[in-house]
Design an enzyme around this catalytic site. Structure first.
Site, PDB file in Angstrom:
ATOM      1  N   ARG A  46       0.853  -1.202   0.000  1.00 58.95           N
ATOM      2  CA  ARG A  46       0.000   0.000   0.000  1.00 58.95           C
ATOM      3  C   ARG A  46       0.886   1.250   0.000  1.00 58.95           C
ATOM      4  O   ARG A  46       0.616   2.219  -0.708  1.00 58.95           O
ATOM      5  CB  ARG A  46      -0.947   0.002   1.210  1.00 58.95           C
ATOM      6  N   LYS A 136     -12.089  14.958   4.997  1.00 57.45           N
ATOM      7  CA  LYS A 136     -13.202  14.358   4.250  1.00 57.45           C
ATOM      8  C   LYS A 136     -13.990  13.404   5.127  1.00 57.45           C
ATOM      9  O   LYS A 136     -13.415  12.679   5.948  1.00 57.45           O
ATOM     10  CB  LYS A 136     -12.659  13.584   3.045  1.00 57.45           C
ATOM     11  N   LYS A 223     -18.956  17.281  -1.996  1.00 57.80           N
ATOM     12  CA  LYS A 223     -18.529  16.180  -2.883  1.00 57.80           C
ATOM     13  C   LYS A 223     -19.715  15.234  -3.086  1.00 57.80           C
ATOM     14  O   LYS A 223     -19.898  14.267  -2.349  1.00 57.80           O
ATOM     15  CB  LYS A 223     -17.335  15.452  -2.247  1.00 57.80           C
TER      16      LYS A 223
HETATM   17  P1  13P Z   1     -14.736   7.225  -6.093  1.00 57.39           P
HETATM   18  O1  13P Z   1     -14.367   8.361  -7.012  1.00 57.39           O
HETATM   19  O2  13P Z   1     -14.049   5.950  -6.438  1.00 57.39           O
HETATM   20  O3  13P Z   1     -16.213   7.098  -5.918  1.00 57.39           O
HETATM   21  O4  13P Z   1     -14.176   7.588  -4.660  1.00 57.39           O
HETATM   22  C1  13P Z   1     -14.335   8.847  -4.162  1.00 57.39           C
HETATM   23  C2  13P Z   1     -14.185   8.821  -2.712  1.00 57.39           C
HETATM   24  O5  13P Z   1     -13.516   9.630  -2.142  1.00 57.39           O
HETATM   25  C3  13P Z   1     -14.920   7.795  -1.975  1.00 57.39           C
HETATM   26  O6  13P Z   1     -15.028   8.185  -0.666  1.00 57.39           O
END
Ligand code: 13P
Length: 342
Positions: A46, A136, A223
């Site tokens: 990772r 986030k 988002k």
């Molecule tokens: P995806 O663009 O793969 O949906 O992932 C965005 C993300 O931050 C998921 O929490």
């Protein structure tokens, strides 16, 4: 809290026609993606993969910031440069995923609520000290009934909206810009209209909760999912239809004070995500910059090519840059499928 500094950070996250690279998969999610490709699911692999992504030449020409998970936040390159430093040296803002995952919502079969508020204030302060600029938190809302019922329930929406708002308030207090990610899942057979209705109801409640908690709308990034039919729906819509439904939905419920919207990709292919992003920019100007914060739609070709082999590193970085450029071009409404052949 220095509100002006937060506003400037939020604006910088969506400035100059750039987007965000989400690379904050938890170790478990990352391992599942590795195992599907025969890559060893270890902390070292990772780390190596995240080093590959973060050291991609010219990443900062298309990407304004990166979202890391806690494990990556504490890791370093093989030479010992911390990933936070590596990203900052590349001109990238550093973000941190701070939720601890979506867990089963009590008494609501098949629905989830995202956890992670306990001890969050202290964790945020530590991230700020180590160089994070934003955070986030992702809420996941399923559209399709798993048990014949009508998901999502008002209880599920309310619980997730409240958690997002409390997280956002703690972030702003700590000096971090919160990314608010209320994701209506794309899995299922639902129609575009169904997705739009659920997304609208969810976002309406999220902004009510944010207002109730006193969160400054000028200092956050939303988002959301794009409004699309379920990935298994028999009828899939055109990019123009997706753009129209997405914009109609957002215009109805997202205050103009919000400094930017950065879409998640949610399981769409890289090409589809780029073409839909492009269509969004061929419409009359929206009140907010519309950008991207993709994980899979940016990373997947690169991960497939790398396949855990050091010899494939440069080719994988090239694939990442290709997707990043396609999306940057889409933010100007200049993407076309022909770019994929280049
Ligand atoms: P995806 O663009 O793969 O949906 O992932 C965005 C993300 O931050 C998921 O929490």
């Amino acid at each position: 809290m220095n509100l002006q500094a937060l506003i400037e950070t939020a604006q910088a996250m969506v400035a100059d026609g750039k987007g965000l690279l989400a690379m904050d998969e938890s170790p478990g999610t990352c391992n599942r993606r590795f195992e599907a490709l025969g890559i060893a699911p270890s902390a070292e692999m990772r780390r190596a993969y995240r080093e590959l992504l973060l050291s991609t030449p010219e990443l900062g020409s298309c990407i304004s910031g990166v979202i890391l998970c806690d494990e990556t936040f504490g890791q370093a390159t093989a030479e010992g440069t911390t990933f936070v430093q590596l990203a900052r040296d590349a001109g990238l803002l550093v973000g941190i995923k701070v939720d601890t995952g979506a867990k089963a919502l009590a008494l609501r079969s098949g629905e989830k609520v995202t956890e992670g508020l306990d001890g969050l204030r202290e964790r945020l302060l530590a991230y700020v000290e180590t160089g994070a600029s934003f955070a986030k938190w992702r809420a996941v809302i399923a559209v399709n009934a798993v048990d014949g019922g009508h998901l999502p329930s008002a209880a599920c929406i309310a619980a997730n909206a409240q958690a997002l708002a409390r997280y956002a308030a703690l972030c702003q207090e700590a000096g971090l810009v919160p990314i608010i990610e209320p994701e209506v899942l794309m899995t299922g057979t639902h129609t575009l209209a169904h997705c739009q209705a659920v997304t609208e109801a969810l976002l309406r409640e999220v902004f009510e909760a944010l207002t109730l908690q006193g969160v400054a709308l000028e200092a956050l990034i939303l988002k959301p999912n794009m409004v699309i039919a379920g990935l298994a729906a028999p009828t899939q819509n055109t990019a123009d239809e997706v753009a129209d439904a997405t914009l109609q939905c957002l215009r109805r419920v997202v205050p103009a004070a919000v400094p930017g919207i950065a879409f998640l990709s949610g399981g769409q292919s890289g090409e589809l995500a780029s073409s839909r992003l492009n269509a969004l920019h061929l419409r009359p100007r929206a009140p907010w910059p519309l950008s991207f914060s993709f994980a899979r739609a940016l990373q997947h070709p690169a991960l497939d090519i790398w396949a855990g082999q050091d010899a494939n590193r440069a080719a994988a970085q090239k694939a990442l840059m290709h997707r990043a450029r396609c999306n940057r071009v889409a933010l100007r409404g200049e993407y076309s499928a022909a770019m994929e052949a280049q």
